[in-house]
Write an enzyme that holds these catalytic residues in place. Structure first.
Site, short mmCIF file in Angstrom:
data_model
loop_
_atom_site.label_atom_id
_atom_site.label_comp_id
_atom_site.label_asym_id
_atom_site.label_seq_id
_atom_site.Cartn_x
_atom_site.Cartn_y
_atom_site.Cartn_z
CG ASP A 10 -13.69 -1.08 27.85
OD1 ASP A 10 -12.70 -0.39 27.53
OD2 ASP A 10 -14.27 -1.85 27.06
CG ASP A 13 -16.82 -1.09 18.15
OD1 ASP A 13 -16.55 -0.04 18.77
OD2 ASP A 13 -15.95 -1.87 17.75
CG HIS A 48 -12.74 -3.37 11.75
ND1 HIS A 48 -12.53 -4.23 12.81
CD2 HIS A 48 -12.58 -2.12 12.25
CE1 HIS A 48 -12.27 -3.53 13.90
NE2 HIS A 48 -12.31 -2.24 13.58
CD GLU A 55 -15.54 -1.89 14.04
OE1 GLU A 55 -15.14 -0.75 13.70
OE2 GLU A 55 -15.16 -2.46 15.08
CG HIS A 105 -12.16 -3.85 25.47
ND1 HIS A 105 -13.06 -3.01 24.86
CD2 HIS A 105 -11.44 -4.42 24.48
CE1 HIS A 105 -12.91 -3.08 23.55
NE2 HIS A 105 -11.93 -3.93 23.29
CG ASP A 156 -18.09 -4.90 17.12
OD1 ASP A 156 -18.86 -5.57 17.84
OD2 ASP A 156 -16.92 -4.62 17.47
CG ASP A 173 -15.15 2.98 15.60
OD1 ASP A 173 -15.37 2.03 14.84
OD2 ASP A 173 -14.15 3.02 16.37
CG ASP A 194 -12.17 1.68 13.11
OD1 ASP A 194 -13.11 1.55 12.34
OD2 ASP A 194 -11.80 0.78 13.89
CD GLU A 232 -13.97 -6.28 16.27
OE1 GLU A 232 -13.86 -5.08 15.98
OE2 GLU A 232 -14.47 -6.68 17.35
#
EC number: 5.3.1.5
Length: 439
Positions: free
Chosen positions: A104, A339, A271, A268, A101, A296, A309, A307, A232
């Site tokens: 980031d 991700d 998700h 993802e 991003h 992802d 992750d 999430d 996404e």
């Protein structure tokens, strides 16, 4: 190049019998499978945000991870240090791609002028590092959800000035992605949704985000970006209900605004879990609708409503995912971006390597198993036989629009049709899959 991970040189493939935690057991980048190398199939990427930006904080606790670059009082110098460490990690891990991003990689600053200056400064550095290491950009994106200005959405915000700020970030992030040779540009509507309908105009917000996406497509063609635009999907979090709920919802949105030929999806795993779907379902749906773009790679926890992750660790799940991808012809511009984040208690810097090595091996083994399933054609033969009736004259006439409800009703009565049920053989098919996975 700055040396932060000085205990190791470079991760290499040592094979299944290796006990070296800093070696791949299944990922041999140059191994040819179905006419392509493993590296070409998987197109692996490391994400900037979880890997180099997250400090281990959560809603109940402060950061637990030691990240020296985050302590630099000069935030721009800290961003430069972060880039050094990121590319050291990427180079030693041996993955071909990374993703980011805008905020980031560079501090946002206190004004739009500072944001643009900081971002361009770090993009200059990333460009040099890509040349030095050979690492490429899989995709870039803009973070239009963290800053408080986006608390009510970005493109869906009731204030058009916030919409304009989001457009500014996407404009700069798309241009940077183009400059860095990025192969995709991702749009995740982190706060494009609502908390309550009591203060929300659904129709208006849908039209706003539709126009925003049209502007993104217009800019892509204006600057000559040859990569793929990706949305996404995610059903909720941080908002109660998000407009890009799942793959099917995104497709309906794209059709409404005439964008189904312009934008694909970045799916993802976590998700999909939040949306109540399997990862395989979302991949298969995207392939069926011809909007499959990229992935992802991570995993969620079905017992938790947020999430998590986590890094992927299930060969069973990812073999079925890989099977869908291979059936569709594989990636074009997309790939597997991790991700995923280490756990708050994983405070050793080298835990980042353990996490990525394990996840990469999971995908590599899944690829090998899925390729075997595809080559043996056992599943496909059964599916083909199940739908064989649609290749008959009756089936083709129905699909070609040569029949009506009336003519079909007459046919059933004239021939006294009494079709007999046929076993779906689910248990047998599951046994076949397990036989391949565990062979």
């Amino acid at each position: 190049m700055t040396t932060y991970f000085d205990k190791i040189e470079k991760i290499s493939f040592e094979g299944e019998k290796s006990t070296n935690p800093f070696a791949f057991k299944h990922y041999d980048a140059n191994q040819v499978i179905l006419g392509k190398t493993m590296a070409e199939h998987l197109r692996l990427a490391v994400c900037y945000w979880h890997t180099f930006c997250w400090n281990g904080n959560d809603m109940f606790g402060l950061g637990s991870l030691e990240r020296s670059w985050q302590k630099n009082p000069n935030v721009l110098a800290g961003a430069e240090q972060k880039a050094d460490i990121a590319f050291e990690f990427l180079n030693k891990l041996g993955v071909p791609y990374y993703c980011f991003h805008d905020v980031d990689i560079a501090p946002e600053g206190n004004s739009v002028r500072e944001y643009v200056q900081n971002f361009h400064h770090i993009v200059d550095i990333l460009e040099r590092k890509q040349v030095e290491t050979g690492v490429k950009l899989l995709w870039g994106t803009a973070n239009c959800f963290t800053n408080p200005r986006y608390m009510s959405g970005a493109a869906t915000n009731p204030n058009p000035e916030v919409f304009a700020w989001a457009a500014t970030q996407v404009f700069n992030a798309m241009n940077a992605t183009q400059r860095l040779g990025g192969e995709n540009y991702v749009l995740w509507g982190g706060r494009e949704g609502y908390e309550t309908l009591l203060n929300t105009d659904l129709k208006r917000e849908r039209e706003q985000i539709g126009r925003f996406m049209q502007m993104v497509v217009e800019h892509k063609h204006k600057i000559g970006f040859k990569g793929t635009l990706l949305i996404e999907p995610k059903p909720q979090e941080p908002t109660k209900h998000q407009y890009d709920y799942d793959v099917a919802t995104v497709y309906g949105f794209l059709k409404q605004f005439g964008l189904e030929k312009e934008i694909k999806v970045n799916i993802e795993a976590n998700h999909a879990t939040l949306a109540g779907h399997t990862f395989q379902h979302e991949i298969a749906t995207a392939c069926a609708l011809d909007i499959f773009g990229s992935i992802d790679a991570n995993r969620g926890d079905p017992q938790l409503g947020w999430d998590t992750d986590q890094f992927p660790n299930s060969v069973e799940e990812n073999t079925l995912v890989m099977y869908e991808i291979l059936k569709h012809g594989g990636f074009t511009t997309g790939g597997f971006n991790f991700d995923a984040k280490i756990r708050r208690q994983s405070i050793d810097p080298y835990d980042l390597f353990y996490a990525h090595i394990g996840a990469i091996d999971v995908l590599a083994l899944s690829l090998k198993r899925a390729a075997k399933m595809l080559q043996e054609k056992t599943l496909q033969k059964i599916v083909n036989a199940r739908y064989a009736g649609w290749n008959s004259e009756l089936g083709q006439h129905i699909l070609q629009g040569k029949t009506s409800l009336e003519t079909l009703a007459q046919l059933v009565q004239q021939k006294d049709l009494a079709p007999k049920p046929v076993s779906g053989q689910q248990e047998y098919l599951e046994n076949l899959v397990n036989q391949v996975i565990y062979s």
